[in-house]
Each structure stands twice: as structure tokens, then as C-alpha cells.
Design a protein around this motif. Structure first.
Motif, PDB file in Angstrom:
ATOM      1  N   UNK B  43      -0.476   7.388  -7.858  1.00 49.49           N
ATOM      2  CA  UNK B  43      -1.039   8.559  -7.195  1.00 49.49           C
ATOM      3  C   UNK B  43      -1.468   9.586  -8.223  1.00 49.49           C
ATOM      4  N   UNK B  44      -1.774  10.784  -7.730  1.00 50.59           N
ATOM      5  CA  UNK B  44      -2.011  11.898  -8.637  1.00 50.59           C
ATOM      6  C   UNK B  44      -0.665  12.372  -9.185  1.00 50.59           C
ATOM      7  N   UNK B 160      -3.656   8.526 -13.934  1.00 54.47           N
ATOM      8  CA  UNK B 160      -3.413   8.772 -12.513  1.00 54.47           C
ATOM      9  C   UNK B 160      -4.207   7.792 -11.654  1.00 54.47           C
ATOM     10  N   UNK B 161      -3.662   7.507 -10.489  1.00 50.89           N
ATOM     11  CA  UNK B 161      -4.290   6.597  -9.523  1.00 50.89           C
ATOM     12  C   UNK B 161      -4.634   5.266 -10.196  1.00 50.89           C
ATOM     13  N   UNK B 184      -9.722   4.676  -8.366  1.00 50.04           N
ATOM     14  CA  UNK B 184     -11.039   5.263  -8.090  1.00 50.04           C
ATOM     15  C   UNK B 184     -12.210   4.333  -8.412  1.00 50.04           C
ATOM     16  N   UNK B 515     -13.597  -6.945   2.748  1.00 46.77           N
ATOM     17  CA  UNK B 515     -14.988  -6.567   2.543  1.00 46.77           C
ATOM     18  C   UNK B 515     -15.004  -5.251   1.774  1.00 46.77           C
ATOM     19  N   UNK B 516     -16.188  -4.801   1.444  1.00 49.35           N
ATOM     20  CA  UNK B 516     -16.311  -3.552   0.699  1.00 49.35           C
ATOM     21  C   UNK B 516     -16.160  -3.805  -0.784  1.00 49.35           C
ATOM     22  N   UNK B 517     -16.213  -2.725  -1.548  1.00 52.67           N
ATOM     23  CA  UNK B 517     -16.129  -2.855  -2.999  1.00 52.67           C
ATOM     24  C   UNK B 517     -14.729  -2.567  -3.488  1.00 52.67           C
ATOM     25  N   UNK B 519     -14.051   0.065  -5.393  1.00 54.44           N
ATOM     26  CA  UNK B 519     -13.914   1.486  -5.646  1.00 54.44           C
ATOM     27  C   UNK B 519     -13.127   2.152  -4.510  1.00 54.44           C
ATOM     28  N   UNK B 520     -12.001   2.708  -4.835  1.00 61.16           N
ATOM     29  CA  UNK B 520     -11.116   3.397  -3.885  1.00 61.16           C
ATOM     30  C   UNK B 520     -11.116   2.736  -2.508  1.00 61.16           C
ATOM     31  N   UNK B 521     -10.699   1.496  -2.498  1.00 61.87           N
ATOM     32  CA  UNK B 521     -10.685   0.705  -1.267  1.00 61.87           C
ATOM     33  C   UNK B 521      -9.227   0.496  -0.831  1.00 61.87           C
ATOM     34  N   UNK B 522      -8.761   1.271   0.172  1.00 59.54           N
ATOM     35  CA  UNK B 522      -7.351   1.206   0.551  1.00 59.54           C
ATOM     36  C   UNK B 522      -6.922  -0.158   1.079  1.00 59.54           C
ATOM     37  N   UNK B 523      -7.832  -0.894   1.699  1.00 53.99           N
ATOM     38  CA  UNK B 523      -7.504  -2.235   2.167  1.00 53.99           C
ATOM     39  C   UNK B 523      -7.153  -3.135   0.993  1.00 53.99           C
TER      40      UNK B 523
END
Lengths: 259, 606
Positions: B43-44, B160-161, B184, B515-517, B519-523
Motif C-alpha cells: 500500500x501507500x 510503495x504499492x 500502479x 481481462x484488462x491490463x 496497470x492497477x488492476x485489482x482483479x
């Protein structure tokens, strides 16, 4: 079961648009619950930052119907009827969807000169409740950065970020300034380098603080007064000149030795 | 999308994974030894689960009761842990925590004060004397901010993150770094280090009702196991007696034990203060047997014995569970926690400001006027990586662990307030242990590139599948299954069912499609957390199967008593290949033998 339409901003640094998700209303839910439900069903890649979901970590700040809110502490049943719009904080660059790049704040934190206490006596320092309470108010800050987000000095003027620490860090400077043990003097730094003078006390920061810290009245205004005292008090001026003031003058990014 | 190269690499002396209290305290120590230190956090900075700690940190400073000292604190900790503790950790903790708390004041912490200007200490369950240094009910925030500000002022690198996927070994089998990705950007990054400190916190996210944030997925526990370390006491899970139960969406959020320390009492639907009916023999001599006696105690600990509401957490959680089962629960399936009828509104708002705020805003309940509805919530894992008490070293060279991820300190049940002090005592010791190890000649060699490639291929596999499982479905099913089968009260059949179910969930997790990229993909982030969650859940279920007795945070309805043989062992887990899907070996290992002088301390006041 009745439903609600959530208009959520989706996109990245290259741009984006609103997407609408229609979800069932459930008793007692907060905005963050609804976001999580959308992630778990329709949009697993919907980006949103969160941690504690109890209003204690300050991670999930966003703009709900245009107002900065912690999503975990905003109950759906207390929002006006109709669509609910959720957008990322405006003042910070977008990473993706509701997640912004808040590194500006961490850069400002690095520039705060550390506490400089006297050596600790046997059995610990003695401080009194009334003396620590002023600082304790500011130390309630959960670093959600919503005060930074609404401060028009940087919300409307990107160029000011280079020389403006913002309300979150003015309460930090005030806290250290009022700390019973501190021997550093950060007043000149706050005024000359951190842009305290840019704040014209519109109290936007105080209004959005989820911890109800009286940022303007209890931190910024007293800090401004102390800066004036330091500047125009000839004794303090003389003290600084001959470096025998009770506090040491701290400079930007000055790293103090470990006690 | 399916192939990735590592484009970023960093070298450190000490690499710390986790930026909660233990990780930050370890960083300060290693940094003060002149080492190059990097901290990695999912996290931060400043958001770690430590901020959720409310009541305080336990340290026998004797500011409120002069009679308090490390010996009493040690005894309380061992009794609270039902003697399963690593005695040496409990001893060091009791001896060193006052120094660690005072040290925080040098770094800017502002604790509440006694009238004569010392650090004020509050009462908590299982502690004989008022012992918890605190700031209202937000002590964890004060701890994390103080350490965060100290770390930042020392110029420490913080990533971070950034999510660590696995630890890497060098040719000698020592831990030599890790592979991670930036949340990120989704880009991969490797780190080399002479020593790695795990400070990743707990595992609570595998249960449905939990006080833990999304981060509590047991990454450090799992990575240590995969890297060759031992996990112990994984069956010992603390269900905090007082979590919110309503509205459903906030179920599990913590209600501080400070409510009871400051005079709050538990009542059932009949208004009865039921805890008097649940005082175990072990605690009878020191617990009040009437409401009048208990109420005298709050003002003067010499005037009466302790109220039963302040028994250790395992005792209180089981009692609440029994009341609800007996049909004497509150409307939403908890019991009532009442401070409104016992303390003034002004007192409540001053002592418990964030509880006031939390109930007002989330449940619409004014705790100065009404009782709170509460019930047990999964809160903490006593078990963790087996470490050497003095150095925090694991059995794998170069790997250290501190805080919730380490096992042993708290035995079968942790006392409230002993966690924050654990973080600063053993965070420091992990920093020292890592520094000593490096000064003893550890070098930074290369790492096994095969481990890097495998971790990245595993992480990216979900993007290669056209069709497959949704990670959120697996997480939900895991949470419901663990809540039902490996919850506060367990039995053999349910635990066996859990062990089978975990194999099925592992298969499903091996077939996630995304699916998706990146970059910051919570799945995707969740998909990369699931291997840890499943691994630690397996250890918990296996430990729960093998510990055929009830002790602390492990209650078997089919074995309600304690067992003399099991009292002498930890249940330990290891694995050989390092793959998260592979079999786990579970054995019994003997507890550390306690020296006679400490044994004598435990006999006192029995």
C-alpha cells in the motif's frame, strides 16, 4: 429491491469517461461497498485504493457527487436520491480510474525537518496533557489528502505545487512548532519555502477533514501569527542573528541526527 | 501481455517487506547501523494495518501502578498464551517494551499523560495492571505515523504499492532477494539483498468476518514457507470478541477492547452481565465474583478483583459465541456492549473518540446513549514463522521475520496491547539480527533466475486464459468456507472438510482468467494474493486437525479440554519444492524449554 445507478469515472492519464453500473441497494452500505460489489461482479479491473474500510487509514478518498469524501465512511442512504457520481481526486494526476498519484504529498513529507528533542531523562520525558493536546489534534490526521485536494492554491494552480506544502503539512509544521520537546524553528521555512503565505484562509480544508481537525483555526492561523512574531520581534531577530535563540533554525530537507 | 521481462532492479543490504510497525522499526534499526535499507509495501506508506490498532501498547513502565514490572507482564503474557509461547520472546518483550515506548517519544509520539506528566497507561484484558500506553483510541495511528516520520527523516527508500511475489535464493540456498511488481504500472522488479526481513502482518482476509484490511493475505507467512522456513501454531487464530455486527457491510470492523478497559460491560438480550458465568478455573482466583466487586476495581485495583469482561480475548469471544448460540443474542446476532449506562457522555467522547465516530457514522448509533451490538471477528494470527527470539532469524539463512508474521511470542492467544509492543520490540531485534548477520560476513550474491521466471509466469497465467474463474468468486468461497469450517469453534469433521475444500479452491485458483491490463488492476492483484491466502489457510486447517484439544485461539468442540502432550509441542508446517500448489508436511516439534527461574515466576500467584 430498489436499485441505484453509479456513474464511475474510468480511464487513465490519457483520458477516460464515465461508465454507469446499476446495482441493488443494500441496507447500511457505504460507497466503498458498492465499488467492491462492482469489482466482484461486472468490473474486476475497476481501480480503487482502500485499506481499512473503517475511516482510519485515509486511503479511499475520492469525489462523491463532486465532494471529497472517504468512500468507506459515506453511507449510500445519506446521499440524495438519484445517480451517484464517483470521480478521482482532481488535484492529483490520474493513475487509473479512482486511483491518483499522491506522491506530491510524500515529497512534501520528506522536506519536513524532524523533531529535535533534548536528551531523554531517566524514566522518560515529563509532558502535561494540556501541552500535548494541541499536537494530538493534528496527529489525528489520517493522510487522506482531501485537504490538499480541495486547497485551491494547488487545485487550480498546478504550478504552485513546487512551492506550497498544503494544509496537511501546515498542520504538521504547527504540530512540531507546538511540540513541548521540539528545539527546531521551522517558521521561516514554512513561510519562505513552504508557501504558508499563499493560504488565504478560505477554510475549504477544514470543511472536508474527516477527522474534524480545525486546520485553519488551530494550525494555520496560529502558525501565521508565530511567523509574524518571528519576523517582527526584534529580540527574536537578534537571537537568530547571533544563533542563540531557544530554537534552532531548521532548513528545508535538513535531516536531523538520530537522538 | 503474457510475457514480461524485468526492467528494473535494486540492490540493498537489508530489504524489508512490509511497512507496518515491525517493518518500519526494523528499518530504523538497520539504518542506524549504517546499512542500505529498502522497504517494500503493498500500500501507500502509513496505511498499514497497524493504523487499525486502537487501545494501546503494553509496557510495564509502572506509571499508574508502581507494582508493575516485567515479571508480572511476562507472567500475564504466558498465561494469556496458555503457555504455548516461545518463553524467550515473551521474556524479551516484557523486559524491552518500556524502553521501546519511551524511544517513540524521542521521535515525536504524543501519548496521553498522567497528572504528573508521565505516559498514561490503561487497563486491558489479561493484564494485571493498567499497562497500555495510548493516545485515546487511535494508538496504532500514532505508532505508524511516528515510525513513518522517523524513517522518512532518515532518508530511507520506500517502494510503495509494490507487491512481492516470492523470495529468491542464491546458489547456497540463502535468501538473497525477491521478485515483485508495481501495482500502479504492473511492471516487474527484482531486488537483491544480503538479508530480508518479513514484516507482512496477518492472514485475516481468508475469513468472512474480519477486522483485517485487504492486505492481510498472509504473503509473508506463505513466502517464508515456500522459501524453506517453518510455520508454527497456525491453528491459533484470535477472534476479537468485539467487532461490529451491523450493518452487514461493516460486520467485523473492530471495536476496541478499551471500551471494556474503561468500564464497558457485556450484556445479553435479557440484560444480564453474563461474563460472570464464564470464568474459567485458571482465572477464578483473580476475577471478581460480583458486579459490586468488579465495579470497585476500575477506580482502585486493590479494592476488588478484575471484572470478567477483562478476561483474555479467547475466553470472552467463546462466551459471546455461547450466549448467541443459547438464543440470548442481540437482534443482529451479537451481544450488547454497554458503556452508555456506565460512563458520562463527555468521558466516552474523550476516551473513545473514534469509536463514537465509527458507530455514529456507520451504524447511526450514539454510543453515549445506546449499547453497541458486537460479536467476535477474525482479528489476529498468533501463529507464524518460527524465529529465534533474540535475532528474529528463521531457519533459512538471510531471512528474518517480525511482528504478526512471526510466531511464538503470543502462544495460543495474544493479550490486547501486546501486539503494538511486539512490533517495536521484535521489529528492532529483526533489524539488529539482519545487521549482525551482514556484519558477520554475509554478501550479496546473485539469485536463481529460474525462480524469477517461474514467479512471473505464474502471475501472468490468468491473462493467458480465454475462460476461467473469477478471482473474487474464489476469495468469497474461501472466506465463507473458512468462516464456517475453521472459525471460532471447530470440530474434526469440519476441519477435514476444509482441508478437502482447500484443494478444490487451489485447483480453481489455478484456472483464473482475467481481462484488462496490468496497470492497477485489482482483479489481478487479488489473483496474485490468492496463492498466499490458500497456503496459509491450509496450514491453519492442518494445525486445527492435529491439535486435538482446546487451547487459546483454537477451540475444538470434540476436544473441549487441554491435552498434556499437546501442551508441550508446536504444530509445524514445511514444504519442499517452493511451489504454492505443493503438499505441506505437518509435524509436532517440542516447545523451547523454560529455565527454572522463569518457571518459578509462573508459579507465583497461581
Amino acid at each position: 429491491m430498489s436499485q441505484v445507478s453509479m456513474r464511475i469515472w474510468r480511464g487513465d492519464a490519457n483520458g477516460g469517461d464515465f461508465e454507469t453500473y446499476t446495482v441493488d441497494k443494500q441496507e447500511g452500505e457505504v460507497v466503498l461497498d458498492v465499488i467492491h460489489r462492482i469489482q466482484a461482479t461486472e468490473a474486476p479491473d475497476l481501480a480503487c485504493r482502500w485499506n481499512c474500510k473503517a475511516g482510519k487509514c485515509g486511503s479511499c478518498a475520492a469525489e462523491v457527487n463532486g465532494k471529497p469524501r472517504l468512500m468507506c465512511m459515506t453511507r449510500m442512504d445519506q446521499l440524495p436520491e438519484g445517480d451517484v457520481t464517483v470521480t478521482p481526486m482532481k488535484t492529483f494526476p490520474i493513475i487509473r480510474d479512482l486511483v491518483t498519484d499522491v506522491s506530491f504529498n510524500y515529497a512534501m513529507a520528506e522536506r519536513v525537518p524532524a523533531l529535535l528533542p533534548p536528551p531523554m531523562p531517566e524514566g522518560g520525558y515529563r509532558m502535561f496533557q494540556e501541552d500535548v493536546e494541541r499536537g494530538q489534534e493534528f496527529r489525528k490526521c489520517i493522510e487522506c489528502f482531501m485537504c490538499q485536494n480541495v486547497c485551491h492554491v494547488i487545485r487550480d494552480h498546478e504550478e504552485n505545487k513546487a512551492h506550497y506544502a498544503g494544509p496537511r503539512f501546515f498542520i504538521r509544521y504547527a504540530e512540531l512548532e507546538m511540540h513541548p520537546l521540539d528545539q527546531n524553528d521551522r517558521r521561516e521555512l514554512a513561510q519562505e519555502v513552504m508557501g504558508l503565505g499563499y493560504c488565504n484562509i478560505t477554510k475549504c480544508c477544514t470543511e472536508v477533514c474527516p477527522e474534524h481537525i480545525k486546520i485553519t483555526d488551530n494550525a494555520i492561523i496560529p502558525l501565521k501569527e508565530r511567523v509574524v512574531d518571528a519576523k517582527y520581534d526584534p529580540v527574536a531577530w537578534l537571537g537568530r542573528k547571533i544563533r542563540r535563540g531557544s530554537k534552532r533554525s531548521a532548513t528545508d530537507a535538513q535531516v536531523q541526527p538520530a537522538p | 501481455m503474457t510475457t514480461a521481462t524485468v526492467t528494473e532492479h535494486h540492490d540493498y543490504d537489508v530489504l524489508i517487506i512490509g511497512a507496518g510497525g515491525a517493518g518500519l522499526r526494523a528499518a530504523i534499526e538497520a539504518k542506524q547501523r549504517g546499512l542500505k535499507v529498502g522497504i517494500i509495501t503493498k500500500s501507500l506508506l502509513g496505511k498499514a494495518h497497524t493504523v487499525m490498532a486502537e487501545g494501546g501498547m503494553a509496557a510495564a513502565m509502572g506509571n499508574v501502578y508502581e507494582e508493575d514490572n516485567w515479571q508480572v507482564h511476562f507472567r500475564d503474557t504466558m498465561r494469556g498464551g496458555k503457555y504455548l509461547n516461545n518463553y524467550r520472546m515473551a521474556e524479551l518483550h516484557a523486559k524491552e517494551s518500556p524502553e521501546r515506548v519511551w524511544e517513540l517519544e524521542q521521535w515525536g509520539a504524543l501519548f496521553d499523560r498522567t497528572p504528573d506528566g508521565k505516559i498514561l497507561q490503561r487497563d486491558f484484558g489479561g493484564h494485571r495492571y493498567a499497562r497500555l500506553a495510548h493516545v485515546g483510541d487511535r494508538t496504532g495511528l500514532e505508532l505508524i505515523r511516528t515510525l513513518q516520520q522517523k524513517v522518512v527523516s532518515m532518508g530511507t527508500d520506500v517502494f510503495m504499492e509494490c507487491k512481492v511475489l516470492r523470495l529468491l535464493h542464491d546458489a547456497n540456498g540463502s535468501v538473497a532477494g525477491c521478485v515483485a511488481y508495481w501495482r500502479p504500472s504492473g511492471e516487474f522488479v527484482t531486488f537483491s539483498a544480503k538479508a530480508v526481513v518479513l514484516a507482512t502482518g496477518g492472514v485475516g482476509k481468508s475469513w468472512k468476518f474480519t477486522s483485517n484490511s485487504w492486505e492481510g493475505t498472509g504473503d509473508g507467512h506463505a513466502m517464508a514457507l515456500w522459501a524453506g522456513a517453518e510455520l508454527i501454531d497456525m491453528e491459533c487464530i484470535q477472534f476479537h470478541p468485539t467487532g461490529m455486527v451491523w450493518p452487514l457491510s461493516v460486520r467485523g470492523i473492530l471495536v476496541t477492547e478499551g471500551v471494556r478497559g474503561d468500564g464497558g460491560v457485556l450484556r445479553n438480550s435479557e440484560g444480564e452481565r453474563f461474563m460472570f458465568n464464564y470464568v474459567a478455573d485458571m482465572f477464578r482466583a483473580e476475577t471478581a465474583d460480583s458486579e459490586e466487586e468488579a465495579d470497585r476495581w476500575y477506580d482502585d485495583h486493590a479494592a476488588g478483583r478484575r471484572p470478567p469482561e477483562l478476561l483474555p480475548r479467547d475466553e470472552v469471544a467463546r462466551a459471546i459465541n455461547a450466549e448467541v448460540k443459547a438464543g440470548r443474542g442481540s437482534p443482529h446476532g451479537g451481544v450488547f456492549l454497554d458503556i452508555a449506562s456506565r460512563r458520562s457522555a463527555e468521558f466516552i467522547r474523550r476516551r473513545l473518540p473514534s469509536m463514537y465516530h465509527q458507530f455514529m457514522e456507520l451504524a447511526g448509533v450514539d454510543i453515549t446513549r445506546e449499547a453497541m451490538e458486537i460479536g467476535p471477528t477474525c482479528h489476529y494470527i498468533m501463529g507464524g514463522v518460527k524465529v529465534d527470539a533474540d535475532s528474529a532469524a528463521t531457519k533459512v539463512k538471510g531471512l528474518f521475520a517480525a511482528g504478526e508474521v512471526a510466531g511464538g511470542m503470543h502462544g495460543a492467544n495474544r493479550l490486547g496491547g501486546n501486539s503494538l509492543s511486539d512490533l517495536i520490540v521484535f521489529g528492532r531485534r529483526a533489524g539488529m539480527g539482519a545487521a549482525d548477520y551482514i556484519e558477520g560476513g554475509a554478501t550479496r550474491g546473485g539469485f536463481d533466475q529460474g525462480e524469477v521466471d517461474k514467479a512471473i509466469a505464474d502471475a501472468l497465467a490468468p491473462f493467458t486464459r480465454e475462460k476461467g474463474e473469477n478471482p473474487y468468486d474464489i476469495q468469497r468461497d474461501l472466506q465463507e468456507m473458512m468462516q464456517a469450517n475453521v472459525g471460532i469453534i471447530r470440530n474434526g469433521a469440519e476441519v477435514d472438510a476444509a482441508i478437502e475444500a482447500l484443494e478444490v479452491l487451489t485447483e480453481r485458483a489455478n484456472n483464473i482468467a482475467l481481462s484488462g491490463g496490468r496497470q492497477y488492476n485489482p482483479g489481478w492483484n487479488l489473483a496474485t494474493d490468492l496463492p498466499s491466502m490458500l497456503t496459509v489457510s491450509k496450514c491453519t486447517a492442518r494445525g486445527a486437525r492435529d491439535r486435538k484439544e482446546s487451547r487459546g485461539g483454537h477451540t475444538r468442540e470434540d476436544f473441549p479440554g487441554t491435552d498434556a502432550q499437546l501442551a508441550t509441542v508446536n504444530i509445524a508446517h514445511t514444504t519442499t519444492s517452493g511451489d504454492w500448489r505443493d503438499a505441506i508436511t505437518t509435524t509436532q516439534i517440542p516447545l523451547l524449554a523454560m529455565p527454572a527461574d522463569l518457571k518459578a515466576l509462573l508459579e507465583e500467584g497461581k
